[in-house]
Scaffold this active site. Structure first.
Site, short mmCIF file in Angstrom:
data_model
loop_
_atom_site.label_atom_id
_atom_site.label_comp_id
_atom_site.label_asym_id
_atom_site.label_seq_id
_atom_site.Cartn_x
_atom_site.Cartn_y
_atom_site.Cartn_z
N ASP A 1 0.11 -0.12 -3.14
CA ASP A 1 0.43 0.20 -1.77
C ASP A 1 1.59 -0.36 -1.17
OD1 ASP A 1 -2.06 1.41 -2.11
OD2 ASP A 1 -3.02 -0.48 -1.68
N GLU A 2 2.64 -0.09 -2.20
CA GLU A 2 4.23 -0.74 -1.49
C GLU A 2 4.69 0.22 -0.59
OE1 GLU A 2 3.20 -0.46 -4.61
OE2 GLU A 2 3.27 -2.49 -5.72
N LYS B 1 5.11 3.73 -1.83
CA LYS B 1 5.70 4.88 -2.97
C LYS B 1 5.68 6.16 -2.46
CE LYS B 1 2.66 3.14 -5.81
NZ LYS B 1 2.17 2.09 -5.35
N ASN C 1 -7.68 6.69 -8.17
CA ASN C 1 -7.54 5.34 -7.51
C ASN C 1 -6.58 5.10 -6.52
OD1 ASN C 1 -5.95 5.75 -9.72
ND2 ASN C 1 -6.57 3.67 -10.44
N GLY D 1 -3.73 6.02 -3.83
CA GLY D 1 -3.56 6.58 -2.19
C GLY D 1 -2.27 6.71 -1.61
N HIS D 2 -1.48 7.64 -1.64
CA HIS D 2 0.01 7.70 -1.27
C HIS D 2 0.18 8.36 0.01
CE1 HIS D 2 1.36 7.05 -5.77
NE2 HIS D 2 0.47 6.26 -5.29
N THR E 1 -11.77 0.61 -7.41
CA THR E 1 -11.80 1.68 -6.23
C THR E 1 -13.15 2.38 -6.45
OG1 THR E 1 -10.53 3.44 -7.68
CG2 THR E 1 -9.54 1.75 -6.10
N GLN F 1 -0.12 3.01 -8.59
CA GLN F 1 -0.74 1.41 -8.60
C GLN F 1 0.72 0.61 -8.48
OE1 GLN F 1 -2.52 3.59 -11.16
NE2 GLN F 1 -3.55 3.90 -9.28
N PRO G 1 -10.13 -3.59 3.61
CA PRO G 1 -8.92 -4.42 4.13
C PRO G 1 -8.12 -4.98 2.89
CG PRO G 1 -11.00 -5.56 4.65
CD PRO G 1 -11.25 -4.19 4.13
P1 GDP Z 1 1.43 3.65 -1.97
O1 GDP Z 1 0.26 3.46 -2.36
O2 GDP Z 1 2.62 2.90 -2.51
O3 GDP Z 1 2.04 5.06 -1.60
O4 GDP Z 1 1.54 3.10 -0.24
P2 GDP Z 1 0.08 3.26 0.79
O5 GDP Z 1 0.57 4.64 1.34
O6 GDP Z 1 -1.29 3.38 0.12
O7 GDP Z 1 0.32 2.31 1.65
C1 GDP Z 1 1.52 2.21 2.45
C2 GDP Z 1 1.13 2.16 3.96
O8 GDP Z 1 2.34 1.44 4.88
C3 GDP Z 1 1.12 3.55 4.46
O9 GDP Z 1 0.07 3.51 5.49
C4 GDP Z 1 2.32 3.94 4.97
O10 GDP Z 1 2.30 4.83 6.23
C5 GDP Z 1 3.01 2.65 5.57
N1 GDP Z 1 4.34 2.27 5.56
C6 GDP Z 1 5.18 2.63 4.72
N2 GDP Z 1 6.35 2.09 4.94
C7 GDP Z 1 6.14 1.37 6.08
C8 GDP Z 1 7.14 0.70 6.80
O11 GDP Z 1 8.51 0.73 6.57
N3 GDP Z 1 6.68 0.04 8.08
C9 GDP Z 1 5.33 0.34 8.38
N4 GDP Z 1 5.05 -0.40 9.42
N5 GDP Z 1 4.41 1.10 7.71
C10 GDP Z 1 4.90 1.45 6.42
P1 IMO Z 2 -1.71 2.92 -5.25
O1 IMO Z 2 -0.91 4.22 -6.18
C1 IMO Z 2 -3.58 -0.98 -4.74
C2 IMO Z 2 -6.69 -1.91 -7.92
C3 IMO Z 2 -8.06 -1.70 -7.43
C4 IMO Z 2 -8.64 -2.80 -8.29
C5 IMO Z 2 -7.96 -2.55 -9.58
C6 IMO Z 2 -8.76 -1.69 -10.64
O2 IMO Z 2 -1.94 3.62 -3.84
O3 IMO Z 2 -0.63 1.90 -5.09
P2 IMO Z 2 -9.69 0.80 -10.62
O4 IMO Z 2 -10.43 1.74 -9.47
O5 IMO Z 2 -8.04 1.42 -10.71
O6 IMO Z 2 -9.97 0.45 -11.95
O7 IMO Z 2 -9.29 -0.72 -9.92
O8 IMO Z 2 -6.56 -1.81 -9.35
N1 IMO Z 2 -5.89 -0.58 -7.31
C7 IMO Z 2 -4.99 -0.19 -6.58
N2 IMO Z 2 -4.72 -1.26 -5.56
N3 IMO Z 2 -3.25 0.46 -4.69
C8 IMO Z 2 -3.76 1.33 -5.85
O9 IMO Z 2 -2.97 2.57 -6.14
C9 IMO Z 2 -4.69 0.99 -6.73
N4 IMO Z 2 -5.13 1.71 -7.67
C10 IMO Z 2 -5.99 0.78 -8.16
O10 IMO Z 2 -8.11 -2.15 -6.06
O11 IMO Z 2 -8.36 -4.08 -7.80
MG MG Z 3 -1.84 3.34 -1.82
#
Ligand code: GDP
Ligand code: IMO
Ligand code: MG
Length: 441
Positions: free
Chosen positions: A13-14, A16, A38, A40-41, A129, A222, A302
């Site tokens: 969830d960085e 990506k 699992n 979510g981008h 997940t 991940q 959360p």
């Molecule tokens: P991913 O799994 O690495 O693609 O990241 P996620 O989409 O799950 O989570 C990143 C969250 O942070 C998303 O809700 C994005 O819309 C949000 N986001 C990404 N970059 C920024 C940023 O620079 N500032 C803020 N406030 N939100 C961001």
């Molecule tokens: P993205 O691509 C954050 C975590 C789960 C759990 C562990 C194992 O959005 O960054 P799993 O369902 O894979 O067997 O769960 O890995 N996890 C993630 N955490 N972002 C993800 O993907 C994740 N995919 C799995 O929360 O701790």
């Molecule tokens: Mg994500």
């Protein structure tokens, strides 16, 4: 033009999705190489919002061809729903999406087993997940899985699903859990058969792309510390996550990878169980969660929040061979007066700058912090380095120094346009067009 792997350098969830969306116009192909739904981008621009789970984030960009590689596990019901949702948002998917015939399927029994295992673990649960990812990789390794390519022959496909169901049924019985519901299994079979027109040889397409000098972006899912081998085992996912894994996972030679861009948040989050040395269980942690909207894209849970962990990030640099960093969510720190960065761990009286290989040691780690002054002003939406407050620039520079890798992108908001791009090599060499577009200052 280099083929670039984009990976998460922390616990997922960085950001990506945002980074891939921004960079993908420079690539002909965007490929997912690990994990399943699992992931979510999130992609946002203007007033549009997309949540991708299995389909590469490149699908939003009409010029990109997208693929789901052999190393991914595919939930056919989930994927079909995702395709339909994107189509309802006027994104053309079926003409541009190729699914590897070698990818394994996630069936209802995998999900049931995931949940049964988690329940049985009680307080020691991983916090998965619940998408059946672990069990799908398990039947793959146990050679009782079903590969998507079988949908090209319905009889053989149904036979393989029966065999997988039997194997899963036996495992489920061990937890006193019922066998997979036949109606749900039939729905998964129907969904998988509907995907047949999209099935093909992803490796061959990528080999041809390389031969004709078309560029590939590998979209990781991940994060580094969820990697099955190098993550905080057993609190990890069930696939490889590291950048180098992209090549073999797609049937490509290691030399197919031209560069590695890691996405790192300006602080840290984690979802699910497992050690998290810099975690904040206080009002500041809650402030980061609120400001950063840190709730899972896939499960809505959360996210746990904490300070930037430079010990972990430096290990990520080594393990992935990170050439450049995209630092996200700098704006979330806007109101924090003092910003600690972990530069070491104190474990049993000793200070180390390495990540221990045992979770019990990591769980004991007391971070050694270096404290940077906050900027207490808005960086939200800033697109130019020169407009960042001095303290924010110093924070970024200190992270760069600790990681010894250039920070080439700084994200200051969730939208595509809320980004600072820096002309630092090798990033500027990978994406010369990003800098050509900008008028010289
Ligand atoms: P991913 O799994 O690495 O693609 O990241 P996620 O989409 O799950 O989570 C990143 C969250 O942070 C998303 O809700 C994005 O819309 C949000 N986001 C990404 N970059 C920024 C940023 O620079 N500032 C803020 N406030 N939100 C961001
Ligand atoms: P993205 O691509 C954050 C975590 C789960 C759990 C562990 C194992 O959005 O960054 P799993 O369902 O894979 O067997 O769960 O890995 N996890 C993630 N955490 N972002 C993800 O993907 C994740 N995919 C799995 O929360 O701790
Ligand atoms: Mg994500």
């Amino acid at each position: 033009m280099a083929n670039v792997v984009v990976i998460g350098g922390q616990w997922g969830d960085e950001g990506k999705g945002k980074v891939v969306d921004l960079l993908c116009p420079s690539f002909e192909h965007v490929v997912r190489f690990n994990g399943g739904n699992n992931a979510g981008h999130t992609v946002r621009f203007a007033d549009r919002h997309f949540a991708l789970h299995l389909i590469p984030s490149g699908i939003i960009q009409p010029t990109c061809r997208c693929a789901v590689g052999p190393g991914v596990v595919i939930d056919p019901v989930g994927l079909l729903a995702e395709i339909r949702e994107l189509e309802a948002q006027s994104i053309s998917v079926r003409t541009r999406l190729l699914l590897s015939s070698r990818a394994h399927l996630v069936m209802p029994g995998h999900r049931a087993l995931d949940l049964a295992r988690e329940t049985a673990r009680g307080a020691k649960k991983i916090g998965t997940t619940g998408k059946g990812i672990g069990p799908a990789y398990e039947t793959r390794a146990g050679r009782t899985g079903v590969r998507l390519g079988l949908v090209r022959n319905e009889d053989r496909f149904r036979e393989a699903v029966d065999a997988t169901n039997q194997a899963l049924g036996e495992l489920l019985r061990g937890y006193d859990a019922p066998a997979p519901d036949p109606e749900e299994v039939e729905a998964a079979i129907v969904a998988a058969l509907a995907l047949a027109p999209l099935v093909g040889d992803v490796s061959q397409v990528l080999h041809d792309a390389i031969a004709t000098k078309q560029a590939i972006l590998f979209e990781g899912a991940q994060g580094t510390f969820l990697d099955i081998d190098h993550g905080t085992y057993p609190f990890v996912t069930s696939s490889g996550v590291l950048a180098g894994f992209a090549a073999p996972a797609c049937g490509l030679p290691a030399r197919a990878i031209g560069g590695v861009l890691a996405v790192l948040k300006a602080y840290t989050t984690r979802v699910g169980g497992g050690p998290f040395p810099t975690e904040l269980n206080d009002a500041l942690g809650e402030q980061l969660r609120r400001r950063g909207n840190e709730f899972g894209t896939t499960t809505g849970r959360p996210r746990r929040t904490g300070w930037f962990d430079a010990v972990a990030a430096r290990a990520a640099v080594r393990w992935n061979g990170i050439d450049a960093v995209a630092l996200t969510k700098l704006d979330v720190l806007d109101e924090v007066e003092e910003i600690p960065i972990a530069t070491g761990y104190r474990i049993g009286g000793e200070v180390t700058t390495e990540v221990p290989d045992d979770v019990a040691d990591l769980a004991e780690a007391d971070p050694v912090y270096e404290v940077m002054p906050g900027w207490c002003s808005s960086t939200s939406g800033v697109t130019d380095d020169a407009e960042l407050p001095d303290a924010a620039r110093r924070y970024v520079a200190r992270l760069e120094e600790l990681l010894d890798v250039p920070i080439a992108m700084i994200s200051t908001g969730p939208r595509r346009e809320e980004t600072i791009l820096r002309a630092v090599p090798p990033f500027s060499q990978w994406f010369p067009e990003l800098f050509r577009r900008k008028a010289p200052r």
